[in-house]
Scaffold this active site. Structure first.
Site, mmCIF file in Angstrom:
data_model
loop_
_atom_site.group_PDB
_atom_site.id
_atom_site.type_symbol
_atom_site.label_atom_id
_atom_site.label_comp_id
_atom_site.label_asym_id
_atom_site.label_seq_id
_atom_site.Cartn_x
_atom_site.Cartn_y
_atom_site.Cartn_z
ATOM 1 C CB CYS A 371 25.089 -110.569 44.541
ATOM 2 S SG CYS A 371 23.366 -110.103 44.615
ATOM 3 C CD GLU A 740 28.402 -109.670 40.600
ATOM 4 O OE1 GLU A 740 28.996 -108.842 41.274
ATOM 5 O OE2 GLU A 740 27.373 -109.411 39.964
#
Lengths: 783, 159
Positions: A371, A740
């Site tokens: 992330c 991600e």
């Protein structure tokens, strides 16, 4: 998708080139941290606190020290004598290396044994006596901020409560105005639970400090070896030229291998004091209970909407559980990461976000688990809110999104929180995914199923990420600007070596970065060796996390290859006796404009760079680039999940998962799809099963792979992948980063699907992980 | 205690502590580091080796229990004829990313296709459900094992 411009034997951008790193890995010849076996290596084991909060009245290590094979027991007092009992965190806090005063979470480092054998080191832990005086543990951020709560960070000067930080962004006045004009306000309160990246290889170090020369060679599982070298120099006071960090093959990182952990500092200090290499490799339990967790945000989002389904504004209040130390791995100016992207893919004028973080008696962390710094939480909140708003307004959730999307002609688009999205075509992406899944038919099937008492749900998430940190004017970590680098050397025979500041953990850099050079110079990708992870042999960079390798390191690679292309054209002009400006380069062949028969190859030029140059030109064909990106890149995607929920048990099964990703230009489509499948699985994991919890005493539940459930092949759904390709306008090759996206975007799609199955009952929220008992309870409560 | 374990066709006689785990014996005494440790609790399968042809998790087998047995590790998959079909298929089908789970996955795959010449998607998923992967989402691992099975079947039909 654009067709490749180079032939397959060159393997430039767009070719699914087979990975170069595979050869060693499929034969068991990888070189992972624990595989490093230096002569005279000693082994370290760490004694960890069994209690979440306790004062240490004394440590007796005499029995452990007396064991055969034990060289030393290191305690906080010993570390303190060297000024190393505490270390700085990446978010400006301090963290205990070995506890001196109190333990503040279960699993905290209390002492370390250095022994000749790892079994002996572990045995010796049993012989260390610690006199703990138990203190009441605080296990939620809500308790932590209550008046009169025990002070967790009593050692911190000026700290009078358990508040770790506050942060706000957006325009409060404008947001209140937007809410005043709204026909209705849709509210969602939800917890994004604590999770752990849990790469299959745990963290570890082999510290080899030569006490005579002062040379410190430190092998460590590091996603950011250069930044770690500088931080080691700053924290330990070692001269930076004497520190060499080597990050070998990494068995997955996902953010877990970004921070510097206490074990690294103790092992290095022990090697320095004893004069022999010291190895420490975490057990799985140590990994799960002490190293960087992720998420743990309590979020309240409110969306101001009109009866026509137009979004006018967004208000968010959040409380994050930081654990005992504020050690989020994030850029300095960003207290809650890049949560700014909570405005999502939608065009509205006002947003305000107010956030606090609290200390608790839990492990610290706050790493960006697959992330780009808290973007996962932000993306989840807006996509859950938009779906709920559609139910309240009474329009279809897909239509709700289409009515509010930022339109293609609005890019570059400045959001209500001040981010400038670079490019996108959201309506095409969502419509393509809807067509693929057969959305209208599915809605009909859903209605028919409901009539039969069956629960089918269709969940959508249309996420926008902000990745590739970042522009030096805004982004730094511990003061280090978030640029990245590439150094390219072309040898006389036309083969090349590319050296990177970023570091792969499985993403395939050794292949894709060679493909970027192949695209520009026409040297076959298989003739280009990619070196990374060794700070003595690669240029400086901030490392691989937050999907920044391709946006920043990939850009540096393209730019340095273009610099060599410019020089190569001049050499080619000299060889062809033509003017520089008449030379054209395509797939490794330099030809004269208008006379395609007159040509030389990149291999001819490479040899000439060392043998036959135009007058006044410097020998060699190599250069280095440090790339400072002008903006972040903004990948996006439309994900649609279809589930069936068993009304009697609450068990839900994924029937379909269609994932459309737009990550701009795809360097190696095979690798991109591999990244997406892995990310979708981790998104499914968080929505369905994967979480770290604690009991009221602060005991970590989820301390091994029997309690912390990560999906096996059996639970993992099948995925149907789609793509669109809107290149990033400012990236040298139009790429945006993709590692991600799927983890960021997919949890909302899975959860929205379950909510959608129950929406007609009035269910609007089930916290993740959406466990069957929670679903069953929601159904039971609604009916 | 004295044990002899045949690893990848070679006999290794050693004097080991009774508590020595097979995985530590393979990695530290014999020096074959392709077998990995991921969890210590028999959950992740990174340490999978074949013991007398059957997959076992070497982190919860004592070296002493392997006395007299034949162990195959990832280093033993390749033969004089070249890569094992699962090794070739793993790279062809992008069945690995970080590569840490890969040795265990390939050994389970090799064991499966030795028993089942044409495993279905579900049969492969069930066979590897004791092995965790955090990178791939399993899709390409399943595909690679099935590719390997198909190639083995094809070459034995052709001969």
């Amino acid at each position: 998708m654009a067709a490749p411009t180079t032939p397959a034997e060159i393997g430039g951008i767009g070719h699914s080139v087979q990975r170069k790193e595979d050869a060693r890995l499929i034969e068991g010849q990888g070189n992972f941290l624990d595989d490093i076996d230096l002569p005279s290596t000693l082994h370290m084991a760490i004694l960890r606190s069994p209690l979440a909060h306790a004062r240490i009245n004394g440590i007796d290590s005499s029995a452990a020290t007396a064991l055969d094979g034990v060289l030393a027991v290191v305690t906080g007092d010993l570390m303190d004598q060297h000024g190393l009992a505490w270390m700085p965190t990446l978010s400006g806090d301090t963290q205990a290396v070995l506890a001196t005063d109190k333990v503040r979470y279960q699993g905290q480092e209390v002492a370390a044994v250095i022994a000749t054998d790892p079994y002996i080191a572990t045995d010796a832990l049993e012989h260390i006596e610690v006199d703990y005086e138990e203190l009441p543990p605080i296990t939620t951020p809500q308790q932590s901020l209550e008046e009169g709560a025990a002070l967790i960070r009593d050692e911190k000067e000026g700290q009078t409560d358990n508040l770790a930080y506050t942060w706000e962004t957006g325009d409060q006045g404008a947001t209140e105005e937007a809410f005043a004009q709204a026909d209705r306000v849709v509210t969602l309160e939800t917890h994004y639970p604590r999770s752990h990246p849990a790469p299959l290889e745990t963290c570890g170090i082999v510290a080899d400090v030569n006490s005579v020369t002062g040379q410190a060679t430190i092998y460590m599982t590091s996603q950011a070896p250069h930044a770690h070298r500088t931080l080691f120099a700053m924290v330990a006071g070692l001269p930076e030229q004497n520190i060499r960090i080597v990050s070998p093959d990494i068995g997955g990182g996902f953010g877990n291998k970004v921070p510097i952990y206490p074990g690294y500092v103790v092992a290095t200090a022990a090697s320095l004091l004893i004069g022999q290499p010291v190895k420490w490799v975490e057990s799985r339990t140590e990994n799960l209970i002490s190293t960087g967790f992720a998420r743990d945000y309590y979020m309240k989002g409110e969306l101001a909407v009109t009866d026509e389904g137009r979004i006018l504004g967004l208000r968010v209040n959040m409380l994050s559980d930081q654990g005992a130390f504020y050690s989020d791995a994030q850029p300095t100016q960003f207290r809650a990461g890049l949560f700014h992207v909570v405005t999502g893919s939608y065009d509205f004028g006002a947003a305000h976000i107010d956030c606090k973080g609290a200390f608790t008696n839990k492990a610290p962390g706050g790493v960006a688990y697959r992330c780009s710094f808290r973007i996962t939480e932000a993306s989840y909140l807006i996509e859950r809110l938009v779906q709920n708003a559609a139910y309240e307004v009474g329009i279809d959730p897909a239509e709700m999104r289409l009515r509010n999307f930022i339109q293609p002609e609005q890019f570059p688009y400045e959001t209500a929180t001040g981010f400038v999205y670079d490019s996108g075509d959201y309506p095409t992406a969502l419509r393509t995914a809807l067509d693929e899944v057969g959305y209208e038919d599915l809605r009909r099937e859903q209605a028919e199923a409901r009539a039969e008492g069956r629960l089918i749900g269709i969940g959508i998430a249309h996420f926008t990420e902000a990745v590739g940190a970042g522009p030096s004017r805004t982004y730094d970590i511990a003061g280090l600007k978030m640029i990245d680098s590439a150094e390219l050397r072309v040898h006389p025979t036309g083969k090349a070596i590319l050296k990177l500041g970023v570091k792969t953990q499985g993403q395939g850099h050794e292949t894709t970065f060679a493909q970027i050079v192949a695209e520009v110079l026409g040297i076959p990708a298989n003739d280009i060796k990619v070196e990374h992870g060794d700070t003595d042999h690669t240029p400086y960079g901030l490392g691989t996390y937050a999907s920044r390798s391709t946006p920043v390191g990939g850009a540096a690679t393209a730019v340095v290859a273009r610099k060599l292309a410019d020089k190569s054209k001049k050499i080619a002009a000299h060889l062809l006796e033509a003017a520089d400006e008449d030379i054209e380069l395509a797939s490794g062949v330099f030809s004269v404009a208008g006379s395609p028969d007159r040509s030389v190859t990149i291999q001819d030029v490479a040899l000439a760079a060392y043998t036959n140059l135009p007058e006044g030109m410097e020998y060699g064909l190599e250069d280095v680039t440090y790339y400072d990106p002008p903006n972040l890149t903004y990948p996006y995607g439309s994900y649609i999940v279809v589930v069936e929920v068993d009304p009697d048990t609450g068990v839900w099964q994924v029937q379909r998962m269609v994932a459309l990703d737009d990550c701009g230009v795809r360097i190696n489509p095979m690798i991109v799809e591999g990244q997406i499948c892995g990310g979708l699985t981790e998104g499914f994991a968080m929505s369905a099963m994967q979480w770290i919890t604690f009991d009221d005493d602060g005991n970590c539940i989820g301390a091994n792979f029997m309690d912390y459930l990560v999906p096996t092949a059996w639970e993992t759904p099948r995925f149907e992948l789609l793509a669109t390709e809107v290149p990033s306008p400012h990236h040298p090759i139009g790429a945006k980063g993709v590692g991600e996206s799927a983890t960021v975007g997919s949890p909302a799609a899975f959860v929205n699907a379950v909510i959608d199955a129950l929406a007609h009952l009035g269910v609007r929220n089930i916290d993740m992980p959406v466990l069957p008992d929670r679903v069953w309870a929601a159904i039971d409560e609604a009916s | 205690m004295e044990i002899t374990v045949t690893i990848n066709g070679s006999d290794h006689a050693s004097d080991v502590e009774p508590r020595t785990l097979l995985v530590d014996h393979i990695r530290r005494t014999v020096g074959l580091t392709g077998t990995h440790v991921g969890c210590d609790t028999t959950s992740c399968g990174a340490c999978t080796v074949l013991m007398d042809g059957k997959p076992v998790k070497a982190c919860t087998v004592l070296a002493a229990q392997a006395d007299g047995s034949e162990v195959t590790t990832v280093e033993g998959l390749k033969t004089a004829d070249g890569l094992h079909p699962v090794q070739q298929a793993f790279t062809d089908d992008h069945g690995l990313q970080c590569g840490f789970c890969t040795p265990g996955m390939m050994l389970v795959g090799a064991s499966l296709i030795a028993e089942n010449a044409d495993p279905s998607d579900d049969e492969v998923r069930w066979a590897i459900s004791g092995n965790l992967c955090r990178c791939t989402g399993y899709i390409n691992i399943v595909k690679a094992i099935r590719t390997a099975a198909a190639r083995v079947a094809e070459s034995s039909n052709g001969s």
